[in-house]
Motif scaffolding. Structure first.
Motif, short mmCIF file in Angstrom:
data_model
loop_
_atom_site.label_atom_id
_atom_site.label_comp_id
_atom_site.label_asym_id
_atom_site.label_seq_id
_atom_site.Cartn_x
_atom_site.Cartn_y
_atom_site.Cartn_z
N LEU A 180 0.80 -1.13 -0.02
CA LEU A 180 -0.06 -0.24 0.09
C LEU A 180 1.05 1.30 0.09
O LEU A 180 2.01 1.38 0.77
CB LEU A 180 -0.88 0.03 1.23
N TRP A 181 0.47 2.14 -1.04
CA TRP A 181 1.47 3.56 -1.08
C TRP A 181 0.55 4.47 -1.38
O TRP A 181 -0.42 4.57 -2.12
CB TRP A 181 2.45 2.99 -2.27
N SER A 182 0.89 5.56 -0.74
CA SER A 182 0.00 6.56 -0.73
C SER A 182 1.33 7.83 -1.29
O SER A 182 2.07 8.35 -0.09
CB SER A 182 -0.34 7.31 0.40
N PRO A 183 1.26 8.14 -2.35
CA PRO A 183 2.47 9.34 -2.91
C PRO A 183 2.10 10.52 -2.47
O PRO A 183 3.04 11.27 -2.30
CB PRO A 183 2.67 9.05 -4.24
N LEU A 184 0.60 10.85 -2.38
CA LEU A 184 0.38 12.10 -2.04
C LEU A 184 -0.94 11.93 -1.21
O LEU A 184 -1.85 11.04 -1.22
CB LEU A 184 0.29 13.07 -3.06
N GLU A 185 -1.45 13.07 -0.30
CA GLU A 185 -2.56 12.91 0.31
C GLU A 185 -3.77 12.70 -0.43
O GLU A 185 -4.09 13.52 -1.34
CB GLU A 185 -2.85 14.31 1.08
N GLY A 186 -4.64 11.59 0.02
CA GLY A 186 -5.78 11.47 -0.49
C GLY A 186 -5.62 10.31 -1.73
O GLY A 186 -6.79 9.84 -2.27
N LEU A 187 -4.41 9.90 -2.03
CA LEU A 187 -4.21 9.06 -3.13
C LEU A 187 -3.75 7.91 -2.56
O LEU A 187 -2.58 7.80 -2.00
CB LEU A 187 -3.17 9.45 -4.27
N ARG A 188 -4.19 6.69 -2.60
CA ARG A 188 -3.75 5.28 -2.18
C ARG A 188 -3.41 4.19 -3.27
O ARG A 188 -4.55 4.00 -3.86
CB ARG A 188 -4.69 4.88 -0.89
N LEU A 189 -2.51 3.87 -3.47
CA LEU A 189 -2.24 2.96 -4.34
C LEU A 189 -2.10 1.29 -3.87
O LEU A 189 -1.49 1.28 -2.88
CB LEU A 189 -0.97 3.34 -5.38
N ARG A 190 -2.30 0.44 -4.51
CA ARG A 190 -2.09 -1.05 -3.89
C ARG A 190 -1.85 -2.00 -5.06
O ARG A 190 -2.23 -1.94 -6.15
CB ARG A 190 -3.24 -1.42 -3.02
N GLY A 191 -1.17 -2.84 -4.62
CA GLY A 191 -0.81 -4.28 -5.52
C GLY A 191 -0.57 -5.34 -4.68
O GLY A 191 -0.35 -5.33 -3.65
N SER A 192 -0.88 -6.56 -5.52
CA SER A 192 -0.64 -7.56 -4.67
C SER A 192 -0.44 -8.99 -5.88
O SER A 192 -0.88 -8.79 -6.85
CB SER A 192 -1.87 -8.12 -3.70
N TYR A 193 0.33 -10.04 -5.24
CA TYR A 193 0.57 -10.99 -5.89
C TYR A 193 0.10 -12.45 -4.88
O TYR A 193 0.69 -12.49 -3.67
CB TYR A 193 2.03 -11.07 -6.54
N SER A 194 -0.33 -13.22 -5.44
CA SER A 194 -0.83 -14.45 -4.53
C SER A 194 -0.86 -15.75 -5.36
O SER A 194 -1.13 -15.50 -6.57
CB SER A 194 -1.86 -14.12 -3.50
N THR A 195 -0.77 -16.69 -4.73
CA THR A 195 -1.33 -18.10 -5.35
C THR A 195 -2.42 -18.48 -4.37
O THR A 195 -2.64 -18.42 -3.05
CB THR A 195 -0.34 -19.14 -5.55
#
Length: 860
Positions: A526-541
């Motif tokens: 989970l990454w928020s580069p600026l206030e109000g913006l939240r980015l996410r990514g995942s990998y799984s099996t």
């Protein structure tokens, strides 16, 4: 002096100019991310207009979990404080945060529960952590706006859920995931099959229904549900088997004070489908616990083919939707036994009776189908607060379902088919979680646990054509898991481009006593580069263990003229005999998947209340358990050579024939018994289930949520759209890849739902549009277009204010209209080789038509 005193107390006071006019019973829509407790309380104060006062030395750098749903200010603050050792008390409308006393005595202000259930969200075992996968939350208010009286009706509104498989309207069509009992309703996220969606009740597994291939969500009492969490990502690293397409967790109402009675009646304007629902809930919360008891009754009349103009030569008495009666009961109790020691128990029971009338192919005689299903669960948990913020919990769970079905012809005899299926799950879990070490951004937290589960399956199947067959299977499942959440940046140490950064990792090992094991990892960010913006990514099996019914070695055989199974009948030797095998296979292994997700949420500062979201997913689902082919005319086709054996060894053929539970011979004149032997068999076609198929799919979910006010009117705009880029199947290695997207009974390229909610004082209303895109009917020689399908749902409600006459206190009346403009489903020709059919695609449309209902709810 006043300044020094305030500084010494280090109070954080959050106030609003409208505080004096705010009422404690007002509900507000929240959608706050995980953040510092200080910021979370400030956001609640601004949103509700209430004063919230909290000493800074108590709050410190504590983190708050995500906050979502329609809540009062008190409910919002209670959720934020859960598990922190803090509580609030109200003084003249102000909410003051303070420590929970060592032992809260009678008459003390309600302490927020420190139960892990309150602060663990679906998709993670770590308290206070945010899942790195997309999570959809349907709140109690969302549920009420739909007018749905059953969980399956609610899930139809979710674009990510396909209706393929077991559902009320699917009994008259042929689908890969259909269950022989043909009753109940399943959830099928991403269209990967109902077996690939894990359904939980309060975070615990339910026993499957039918032959074990689905959880019947129609048995879940919707009136007792507080919210529904939908995780649209593989989650076997967290929950184990079945979480390939995602997880749906029905969270029960628990903190409920008083009584609530709800009655709803409705009917379709086209005939049939009348519904009546009645529920009664009673609950109480006290300083050290809470209890709930709820009952629900639901009745739904059938809809017949003769009541709908779009059916094609279908007998008028054919049931498009069944006649059902359902009773359900649920009870829960949680109590603090001693400081830091809590115990909780939940039990449910549901019973459903289903009746249908169908006409078997080529027959003018109606067949009555009567089914009965019972579902019961019991779960208990004991938790204890360990030093330094750690929590130990021990839980047990039991779930059991029974499904019986009988088919009879007029006069009650003879029996066509008689089926009795029972499944049960026993389980226990030990989990510990807490802070591992401190970082500038907050504490790294870990959860560790183990589970032991026993699963049982028993089926009795009889027919007027043969004697009863009995199959049984059982297995033990042992599991161990771990999960780590590490905050690298947060508001406590933010810097440009790094408002927040959280890494997570999870792994789980499951061993099945009959079918091997699976190890599944998951990593996310989970990454928020600026206030109000939240980015996410995942990998799984992820994985799905074989159904017990798929591992019983129960199979049957047919001895038939080989010519009927040849792709080119002219190539079949004259008089050749074929042995056709179909059934289960004890050698099947778990299905596996690889899941990627990438997305984010944006809440721009220039538009308070607006949230935009986008989530991309990619799933490759391999080693799927299926019959190698659903088409039997394949002998001579190189793509299926692995399941076709010419000139087999008679000794091996004899052994296979001896192991069959039934063996029918149609090799004689007029398909009579030809007394064929193993040495007469020229070719064997082995169509028993095996790990053959794979599916690859990808797409994107787009969402909009915008809460705003205009002249005292509160509005919430909501929209959810799913765009599937591809959906490809391959039945066997070397066989052609089939594009399943945008065809009858399959997933559609476009699906969406969007609308507007409004409220002002006691009034509220909503208007929503449901959309399914156009597609191609590829079952005919010349493909035919099938038009898009759009329906409109509306709701208008009024809640009487506190100043109303006494009898109206706590009373609300609601009007619902589903498919307001009575749009017929898109027309669909009958299946190939038939001159009659239901005339529409029940996977992507409905025969109900316009449905109107009125609901009365009273709380006291």
């Amino acid at each position: 002096m006043r300044k020094q005193s305030t500084s010494a107390l280090a109070l954080l006071a959050f106030a609003s100019a409208t505080a004096a006019s705010a009422q404690s019973q007002d509900h507000f829509v929240f959608d706050q991310p995980a953040e510092t407790l200080s910021q979370a309380l400030r956001d609640v104060a601004v949103r509700t207009g209430r004063n919230v006062i909290a000493p800074a030395h108590l709050i410190g750098t504590k983190q708050a979990p995500p906050l979502s749903g329609s809540l009062t200010a008190e409910e919002a603050v209670a959720r934020l404080l859960a598990g922190t050792g803090l509580r609030y008390r109200g003084v003249d409308g102000t909410l003051i945060v303070e420590r929970v006393p060592f032992a809260a005595g009678a008459g003390a202000a309600p302490a927020t529960s420190t139960s892990d259930k309150d602060i663990i969200v679906t998709g993670t075992h770590v308290r206070g952590a945010s899942p790195t996968s997309p999570l959809i939350v349907l709140t109690r208010k969302d549920i009420d706006r739909t007018g749905a009286t059953a969980a399956d009706e609610l899930m139809r509104t979710l674009p990510q859920n396909s209706q393929s498989g077991v559902n009320k309207e699917n009994s008259l069509i042929s689908l890969p995931d259909i269950d022989p009992t043909d009753h109940g309703s399943a959830i099928n996220l991403r269209g990967l099959g109902q077996r690939a969606t894990l359904v939980l009740l309060d975070g615990r597994r339910l026993a499957p229904s039918g032959t074990g291939g689905f959880v019947d969500v129609s048995m879940i009492p919707l009136s007792a549900i507080e919210r529904v969490d939908v995780l649209t990502d593989g989650a076997s690293a967290i929950y184990g088997s079945d979480a390939v397409g995602g997880v749906v967790n029905f969270v029960l109402r628990d903190h409920f004070n008083g009584f609530e009675t709800t009655a709803q009646v409705g009917t379709t304007t086209g005939g049939g489908g009348t519904q009546a629902a009645l529920s009664q809930a009673a609950g109480r919360s006290w300083s050290s616990g809470h209890a709930l008891l709820a009952y629900e009754f639901r009745l739904e009349d059938e809809i017949r083919a003769g009541q709908r103009s779009f059916t094609i030569n279908e007998p008028a008495d054919t049931y498009l939707l069944p006649h059902e009666r359902k009773n359900s009961l649920i009870g829960s109790l949680e109590q603090e036994i001693a400081p830091g020691l809590r115990a909780g128990i939940t039990a449910t029971f549901a019973r459903r009776l289903t009746d249908r009338t169908v006409f078997l192919a080529g027959s003018s005689l109606p067949v009555s189908v009567n089914a009965k299903a019972n579902q019961g669960t019991a779960a208990g948990e004991l938790s204890y607060d360990l030093p330094r913020g750690w929590l130990l919990s021990i839980g047990g769970n039991f779930a059991r379902t029974t499904t019986s079905q009988i088919q009879t012809q007029p006069g009650g005899i003879p029996v066509v088919n008689d089926r009795d299926v029972r499944s049960s799950v026993w389980g226990g879990e030990l989990r510990v979680d807490g802070p591992l070490f401190n970082l500038p951004a907050g504490a790294a937290r870990v959860a560790l646990g183990g589970e032991l589960r026993k699963e049982n399956f028993h089926q009795v199947f009889g027919s007027s054509a043969f004697a009863s067959d009995i199959t049984s299977a059982r297995r033990t499942v042992s599991s161990g898991y771990g999960e780590l959440s590490v905050p690298l940046f947060s508001p406590a140490n933010r810097r440009p481009g790094l408002e927040a950064l959280q890494l997570s990792a999870a792994a789980r090992y499951d061993r099945y006593s009959r079918t091997g094991s699976s190890f599944d990892p998951k990593v996310g960010v989970l990454w928020s580069p600026l206030e109000g913006l939240r980015l996410r990514g995942s990998y799984s099996t992820s994985f799905r263990a074989p159904l017990l019914s798929e591992t019983t070695a129960f199979y049957g055989g047919l001895l038939v003229p080989a010519v009927f199974f040849y792709a080119d009948p002219s190539q079949a030797p004259a008089g050749a005999i074929l042995l056709f095998l179909q059934g289960s296979n004890p050698n099947v292994k778990p299905e596996t998947s690889r899941n990627w997700t990438l997305g984010g949420d944006w809440s721009p500062g220039f538009a308070p209340g607006l949230k935009l979201s986008a989530n991309y997913y990619s799933i490759r689902y391999s080693n799927r358990i299926a019959m190698p082919t659903s088409v039997v005319t394949i002998v001579g086709n190189p793509a299926y050579s692995s399941i076709v054996q010419f000139n087999p060894d008679p000794t091996q053929v004899a052994a296979v024939m001896a192991g069959a539970q039934f063996l029918d011979d149609f090799t004689g004149p007029g398909f009579t018994d030809g007394n064929a032997t193993a040495s007469d068999v020229f070719v064997v076609l082995d169509d028993r289930v095996t790990n053959t198929a794979f599916t690859a799919t990808s797409g994107i979910d787009l969402g909009l949520h915008y809460a705003f006010d205009i002249d005292g009117n509160a509005f919430v705009a909501d929209a959810s759209v799913t765009r599937i880029f591809k959906f490809e199947d391959q039945l066997r290695p070397g066989s052609p890849i089939i594009d399943e997207l945008n065809h009858p009974y399959q997933a559609l390229r476009w699906r969406g739902r969007g609308g507007l909610n409004w409220s002002n004082d006691g009034w509220s209303g909503s208007l929503f549009v449901n959309y399914s895109g156009h597609y191609i009917d590829n079952r005919t020689t010349v493909p035919l277009p099938v038009r898009a399908y759009a329906t409109v749902d509306a709701n208008l409600a009024y809640r009487f204010p506190a100043g109303a006459p006494r009898w109206f206190h706590g009373t609300a009346i609601s009007l619902f209209a589903e498919n307001l403009f009575d749009a017929d489903p898109p027309r669909l020709a009958p299946d190939q080789g038939r001159t009659n059919g239901i005339g529409y695609d029940p996977v992507n449309a409905s025969a109900r038509g316009r449905f109107v209902a009125v609901q009365l709810r009273k709380s006291w």
